[in-house]
Enzyme design. Structure first.
Site, PDB file in Angstrom:
ATOM      1  CD  GLU A  49      43.638  36.485  37.300  1.00  0.00           C
ATOM      2  OE1 GLU A  49      41.869  36.049  36.108  1.00  0.00           O
ATOM      3  OE2 GLU A  49      42.522  36.162  38.636  1.00  0.00           O
ATOM      4  CE  LYS A 139      36.900  34.834  38.170  1.00  0.00           C
ATOM      5  NZ  LYS A 139      38.242  35.045  36.906  1.00  0.00           N
TER       6      LYS A 139
END
Length: 216
Positions: A49, A139
């Site tokens: 990411e 998340k």
């Protein structure tokens, strides 16, 4: 669950089944982003990411995406907090998006663009809202502040949720969060710091043993 949400979950499921770790590359220039991405792929981490909070960060994402294409690896955009950033992520070739919090508008825009979305959650209300869109990969942020007990507690009312512990995660607390039921952990400094990176293979061995149910 709609088709877009199902596809979203499948990307994360497949990657984390292989190894429940993700790399976050925040604040690096394009060259450094490619270097650290390759470190991640070399040790078996499938997802990288790159947060996009500036034009330099978008360039870093684009460079990492291009490097990932050579390796068959997926690179996503992080800190995707607006629809405009969803568009930037798509234009840069990101394979998924990550947000620090939950925004229905951002989530729907990402899914509509064909980008799996990992929204940030810290409350039961946010988990409910995400699951209403069919998003079960979430998340947990900021994980170090929430604590591993939060993961265990939320699995009671939300057994389908798959939490990726993010924020303040390191070589010391990764196993604690995985042991508490986190489906995966996102690491940042462990990949960029030479000292921590040298110890990463040992952590990966422990992670693999836990995932396989080994007690050795």
């Amino acid at each position: 669950m709609n088709t877009a949400s199902a596809a979203s979950g499948q990307l994360f499921q497949d990657a984390f089944d292989a190894l429940p770790l993700m790399a976050i590359l925040r604040g690096f220039d394009p060259a450094r982003s490619v270097e650290v991405s390759r470190r991640a792929w070399d040790v078996g981490i499938h997802l990288v990411e790159v947060p996009i909070q500036s034009e330099t960060a978008v360039a870093a994402l684009r460079a990492a995406v291009e490097a990932g294409e050579e390796r068959g690896a997926v690179v996503g955009a992080g800190t995707v907090t607006t629809v405009e950033r969803v568009e930037q992520a798509m234009e840069a070739g990101a394979g998924f998006t990550v947000a620090p919090g939950f925004s229905r508008e951002v989530a729907e825009a990402s899914l509509a663009a064909g980008l799996p979305h990992l929204p940030g959650v810290a409350t039961a209300s946010e988990i409910q809202q995400a699951e209403a869109l069919g998003l079960t990969w979430l998340k947990a942020f900021p994980a170090s502040d929430l604590g591993p007990g939060w993961i265990a507690s939320m699995h009671g009312p939300f057994p389908q949720a798959r939490f990726v512990a993010t924020g303040g995660m390191n070589l010391t607390n990764t196993m604690e969060f995985l042991g508490a039921g986190a489906a995966a952990v996102s690491l940042g400094s462990a990949l960029a710091d030479a000292g921590q990176f040298a110890r990463l293979p040992q952590l990966i061995e422990e992670v693999v043993a836990l995932s396989s149910g080994s007690t050795t």
